[in-house]
Scaffold this motif. Structure first.
Motif, PDB file in Angstrom:
ATOM      1  N   GLN A 132       0.858  -1.186   0.000  1.00  0.00           N
ATOM      2  CA  GLN A 132       0.000   0.000   0.000  1.00  0.00           C
ATOM      3  C   GLN A 132       0.890   1.231   0.000  1.00  0.00           C
ATOM      4  OE1 GLN A 132      -2.080  -0.729   3.638  1.00  0.00           O
ATOM      5  NE2 GLN A 132      -0.221  -0.716   4.858  1.00  0.00           N
ATOM      6  N   PRO A 133       0.417   2.359  -0.505  1.00  0.00           N
ATOM      7  CA  PRO A 133       1.277   3.549  -0.551  1.00  0.00           C
ATOM      8  C   PRO A 133       1.710   4.004   0.838  1.00  0.00           C
ATOM      9  CG  PRO A 133      -0.617   3.800  -1.999  1.00  0.00           C
ATOM     10  CD  PRO A 133      -0.878   2.582  -1.161  1.00  0.00           C
ATOM     11  N   LEU A 134       3.000   4.239   0.977  1.00  0.00           N
ATOM     12  CA  LEU A 134       3.575   4.865   2.169  1.00  0.00           C
ATOM     13  C   LEU A 134       4.302   6.097   1.667  1.00  0.00           C
ATOM     14  CD1 LEU A 134       5.073   1.789   4.079  1.00  0.00           C
ATOM     15  CD2 LEU A 134       2.871   2.914   4.440  1.00  0.00           C
ATOM     16  N   GLY A 135       3.657   7.267   1.800  1.00  0.00           N
ATOM     17  CA  GLY A 135       4.171   8.415   1.079  1.00  0.00           C
ATOM     18  C   GLY A 135       4.059   8.108  -0.404  1.00  0.00           C
ATOM     19  N   HIS A 136       5.167   8.228  -1.123  1.00  0.00           N
ATOM     20  CA  HIS A 136       5.151   7.861  -2.541  1.00  0.00           C
ATOM     21  C   HIS A 136       5.870   6.539  -2.793  1.00  0.00           C
ATOM     22  CE1 HIS A 136       8.816  10.322  -1.996  1.00  0.00           C
ATOM     23  NE2 HIS A 136       9.359   9.591  -2.952  1.00  0.00           N
ATOM     24  N   TYR A 137       5.960   5.698  -1.755  1.00  0.00           N
ATOM     25  CA  TYR A 137       6.603   4.397  -1.869  1.00  0.00           C
ATOM     26  C   TYR A 137       5.580   3.279  -1.706  1.00  0.00           C
ATOM     27  CZ  TYR A 137      10.203   7.713  -0.675  1.00  0.00           C
ATOM     28  OH  TYR A 137      10.991   8.834  -0.639  1.00  0.00           O
ATOM     29  N   THR A 138       5.831   2.144  -2.316  1.00  0.00           N
ATOM     30  CA  THR A 138       4.954   0.989  -2.188  1.00  0.00           C
ATOM     31  C   THR A 138       5.794  -0.238  -1.857  1.00  0.00           C
ATOM     32  OG1 THR A 138       3.378   1.884  -3.785  1.00  0.00           O
ATOM     33  CG2 THR A 138       3.240  -0.474  -3.314  1.00  0.00           C
ATOM     34  N   PRO A 139       5.648  -0.787  -0.667  1.00  0.00           N
ATOM     35  CA  PRO A 139       6.404  -1.992  -0.305  1.00  0.00           C
ATOM     36  C   PRO A 139       6.023  -3.184  -1.182  1.00  0.00           C
ATOM     37  CG  PRO A 139       5.496  -0.924   1.635  1.00  0.00           C
ATOM     38  CD  PRO A 139       4.847  -0.281   0.448  1.00  0.00           C
ATOM     39  N   THR A 140       6.946  -4.114  -1.291  1.00  0.00           N
ATOM     40  CA  THR A 140       6.707  -5.383  -1.977  1.00  0.00           C
ATOM     41  C   THR A 140       7.049  -6.493  -0.993  1.00  0.00           C
ATOM     42  OG1 THR A 140       7.301  -4.417  -4.116  1.00  0.00           O
ATOM     43  CG2 THR A 140       7.279  -6.818  -3.959  1.00  0.00           C
ATOM     44  N   PRO A 141       6.040  -7.091  -0.354  1.00  0.00           N
ATOM     45  CA  PRO A 141       6.320  -8.083   0.683  1.00  0.00           C
ATOM     46  C   PRO A 141       6.928  -9.360   0.126  1.00  0.00           C
ATOM     47  CG  PRO A 141       3.964  -7.937   0.266  1.00  0.00           C
ATOM     48  CD  PRO A 141       4.610  -6.833  -0.521  1.00  0.00           C
ATOM     49  N   LEU A 142       7.558 -10.114   1.011  1.00  0.00           N
ATOM     50  CA  LEU A 142       8.135 -11.399   0.658  1.00  0.00           C
ATOM     51  C   LEU A 142       7.066 -12.326   0.078  1.00  0.00           C
ATOM     52  CD1 LEU A 142      10.155 -11.908   3.938  1.00  0.00           C
ATOM     53  CD2 LEU A 142      11.191 -11.675   1.670  1.00  0.00           C
ATOM     54  N   PRO A 143       7.460 -13.235  -0.808  1.00  0.00           N
ATOM     55  CA  PRO A 143       6.495 -14.226  -1.309  1.00  0.00           C
ATOM     56  C   PRO A 143       5.853 -14.992  -0.164  1.00  0.00           C
ATOM     57  CG  PRO A 143       8.522 -14.283  -2.598  1.00  0.00           C
ATOM     58  CD  PRO A 143       8.793 -13.380  -1.430  1.00  0.00           C
ATOM     59  N   ALA A 144       4.582 -15.339  -0.348  1.00  0.00           N
ATOM     60  CA  ALA A 144       3.793 -15.942   0.727  1.00  0.00           C
ATOM     61  C   ALA A 144       4.403 -17.235   1.252  1.00  0.00           C
ATOM     62  CB  ALA A 144       2.367 -16.187   0.240  1.00  0.00           C
ATOM     63  N   HIS A 145       5.095 -17.993   0.383  1.00  0.00           N
ATOM     64  CA  HIS A 145       5.606 -19.294   0.825  1.00  0.00           C
ATOM     65  C   HIS A 145       6.733 -19.169   1.848  1.00  0.00           C
ATOM     66  CE1 HIS A 145       8.590 -18.388  -2.356  1.00  0.00           C
ATOM     67  NE2 HIS A 145       9.387 -19.202  -1.691  1.00  0.00           N
ATOM     68  N   LEU A 146       7.272 -17.951   2.024  1.00  0.00           N
ATOM     69  CA  LEU A 146       8.346 -17.753   3.005  1.00  0.00           C
ATOM     70  C   LEU A 146       7.827 -17.369   4.387  1.00  0.00           C
ATOM     71  CD1 LEU A 146      10.913 -15.816   0.782  1.00  0.00           C
ATOM     72  CD2 LEU A 146      10.929 -18.247   1.381  1.00  0.00           C
ATOM     73  N   SER A 147       6.562 -17.049   4.481  1.00  0.00           N
ATOM     74  CA  SER A 147       6.020 -16.524   5.730  1.00  0.00           C
ATOM     75  C   SER A 147       6.221 -17.462   6.911  1.00  0.00           C
ATOM     76  CB  SER A 147       4.529 -16.227   5.557  1.00  0.00           C
ATOM     77  OG  SER A 147       3.932 -15.903   6.781  1.00  0.00           O
ATOM     78  N   ASP A 148       6.025 -18.750   6.705  1.00  0.00           N
ATOM     79  CA  ASP A 148       6.105 -19.687   7.822  1.00  0.00           C
ATOM     80  C   ASP A 148       7.507 -19.814   8.408  1.00  0.00           C
ATOM     81  OD1 ASP A 148       3.418 -20.197   7.644  1.00  0.00           O
ATOM     82  OD2 ASP A 148       3.636 -22.077   6.540  1.00  0.00           O
ATOM     83  N   HIS A 149       8.521 -19.363   7.674  1.00  0.00           N
ATOM     84  CA  HIS A 149       9.895 -19.441   8.172  1.00  0.00           C
ATOM     85  C   HIS A 149      10.224 -18.292   9.126  1.00  0.00           C
ATOM     86  CE1 HIS A 149      11.123 -22.726   5.460  1.00  0.00           C
ATOM     87  NE2 HIS A 149      10.295 -22.164   4.603  1.00  0.00           N
ATOM     88  N   ILE A 150       9.411 -17.244   9.118  1.00  0.00           N
ATOM     89  CA  ILE A 150       9.708 -16.043   9.895  1.00  0.00           C
ATOM     90  C   ILE A 150       8.919 -16.068  11.189  1.00  0.00           C
ATOM     91  CG2 ILE A 150       9.578 -13.524   9.909  1.00  0.00           C
ATOM     92  CD1 ILE A 150       9.958 -13.685   6.835  1.00  0.00           C
ATOM     93  N   ALA A 151       9.648 -16.190  12.293  1.00  0.00           N
ATOM     94  CA  ALA A 151       9.007 -16.282  13.604  1.00  0.00           C
ATOM     95  C   ALA A 151       8.608 -14.919  14.142  1.00  0.00           C
ATOM     96  CB  ALA A 151       9.947 -16.970  14.589  1.00  0.00           C
ATOM     97  N   ALA A 152       9.442 -13.902  13.900  1.00  0.00           N
ATOM     98  CA  ALA A 152       9.189 -12.600  14.511  1.00  0.00           C
ATOM     99  C   ALA A 152       9.982 -11.517  13.789  1.00  0.00           C
ATOM    100  CB  ALA A 152       9.564 -12.618  15.992  1.00  0.00           C
ATOM    101  N   ILE A 153       9.573 -10.279  14.011  1.00  0.00           N
ATOM    102  CA  ILE A 153      10.224  -9.102  13.438  1.00  0.00           C
ATOM    103  C   ILE A 153      10.350  -8.054  14.534  1.00  0.00           C
ATOM    104  CG2 ILE A 153      10.068  -7.261  11.706  1.00  0.00           C
ATOM    105  CD1 ILE A 153       8.270  -9.155  10.056  1.00  0.00           C
ATOM    106  N   ALA A 154      11.516  -7.399  14.606  1.00  0.00           N
ATOM    107  CA  ALA A 154      11.722  -6.308  15.565  1.00  0.00           C
ATOM    108  C   ALA A 154      12.458  -5.173  14.876  1.00  0.00           C
ATOM    109  CB  ALA A 154      12.517  -6.787  16.772  1.00  0.00           C
ATOM    110  N   VAL A 155      11.869  -3.992  14.871  1.00  0.00           N
ATOM    111  CA  VAL A 155      12.519  -2.835  14.256  1.00  0.00           C
ATOM    112  C   VAL A 155      12.562  -1.676  15.245  1.00  0.00           C
ATOM    113  CG1 VAL A 155      11.967  -3.497  11.883  1.00  0.00           C
ATOM    114  CG2 VAL A 155      10.350  -2.075  13.157  1.00  0.00           C
ATOM    115  N   PHE A 156      13.524  -0.776  15.020  1.00  0.00           N
ATOM    116  CA  PHE A 156      13.793   0.321  15.943  1.00  0.00           C
ATOM    117  C   PHE A 156      13.994   1.620  15.151  1.00  0.00           C
ATOM    118  CE2 PHE A 156      15.492  -3.700  17.410  1.00  0.00           C
ATOM    119  CZ  PHE A 156      15.048  -3.790  18.720  1.00  0.00           C
TER     120      PHE A 156
END
Length: 220
Positions: A132-156
Motif C-alpha cells: 500500500q502507498p507509504l508516502g510515494h513508496y509501495t512496499p513489496t512483501p516477501l512471497p507468501a511461501h516464506l512466511s512460515d519461516h519467519i518467527a518474529a520481526i523487531a525494528v527500531f
C-alpha cells in the motif's frame, strides 16, 4: 539540515520489485553448517559500519540470553546503509529477501527473525508491510511461501512510521503484524513527531532492545 529535511531524507526508502526478485534469485554468502536453531537477519542504520550495528549486536546478545540452549546465528544485511536511500534501501531489501529465501531452501528448520535499525527498519518494512502507498513508496512483501519461516520481526527508530499512510509495522502488515514489534523512543526525530536526535540512538540504554528481545523470544 533542518528537522523536516532530515525526516524526509531518512524516510526516502523505496523497494523496486525487480531489485527484490534479483535479490531472491541470488545466493548470499554460505551459511556455516550445521544450521542454527534461530537466525537473526538484521539491517544496520544509516552510516553504520558493515555488520549488525550497535543496536543489532545488542539485540542478538539479548535474544541469546532468552532462548535457553538454542543456537542463535546472525546475518548482517549486506547493503550500503548510505544517504542515497533510493539506491541503498532497495539493495538492502533485496539482500534481506535473498537471505530469507536462501535460509528457507538450505536451513528450512531454522526460525528466522528479521530486524532493523533506522534506515534498516525501513528496509525490513519494505519486505513485510502490505503493498500500500507509504508516502510515494509501495512496499513489496516477501512471497507468501516464506512466511512460515519467519518467527518474529523487531525494528527500531523506523522512519516509515512518519510518512503519509505509514504507521507502526504491526498495524501495516496483515501477514506479519502479530509477529512484529516496532520500537519508537519518545521524541525520536525519525520515527515520531519529536525533535530529539539522541533519542534515536538510545534504544539499548532505554531498555527497548531488551523489551523487543523478550517479545521475539516469546514468538520462538
Amino acid at each position: 539540515m533542518n528537522v523536516r529535511r532530515a525526516k524526509s531524507v531518512l524516510g526516502s526508502v523505496i523497494l523496486a520489485p525487480a531489485a527484490l526478485l534479483a535479490g531472491i534469485a541470488g545466493a548470499p554468502a554460505a551459511q556455516a553448517q550445521p544450521c542454527p536453531d534461530i537466525e537473526v537477519i538484521f539491517a544496520r542504520g544509516t552510516g553504520a559500519d558493515p555488520g549488525l550495528g550497535f543496536v543489532g549486536d545488542a539485540f542478538v546478545d539479548a535474544l541469546r540470553s532468552k532462548v535457553g540452549g538454542r543456537s542463535v546465528g546472525a546475518y548482517a544485511v549486506n547493503y550500503p546503509a548510505g544517504f542515497d536511500f533510493d539506491k541503498s534501501a532497495p539493495a538492502g531489501a533485496a539482500d534481506a529477501a535473498g537471505r530469507v529465501q536462501w535460509m528457507a531452501d538450505n536451513c528450512p528448520a531454522t526460525r528466522l527473525v528479521l530486524g532493523g535499525m533506522s534506515q534498516g527498519a525501513g528496509v525490513i518494512d519494505l519486505i513485510t508491510v502490505d503493498p500500500q502507498p507509504l508516502g510515494h513508496y509501495t512496499p513489496t512483501p516477501l512471497p507468501a511461501h516464506l512466511s512460515d519461516h519467519i518467527a518474529a520481526i523487531a525494528v527500531f527508530g523506523n522512519p516509515l512510521r512518519d510518512v503519509k499512510g505509514g504507521g507502526p509495522l504491526p498495524a501495516m502488515s496483515s501477514t506479519y503484524g502479530p509477529r512484529s514489534i516496532d520500537m519508537c523512543a519518545l521524541d525520536d526525530l525519525f520515527c515520531s513527531k519529536g525533535l530529539s536526535l539522541p533519542a534515536h540512538f538510545a534504544y539499548v540504554d532505554n531498555g527497548m532492545v531488551a523489551q523487543a528481545a523478550d517479545f521475539v523470544a516469546g514468538k520462538l
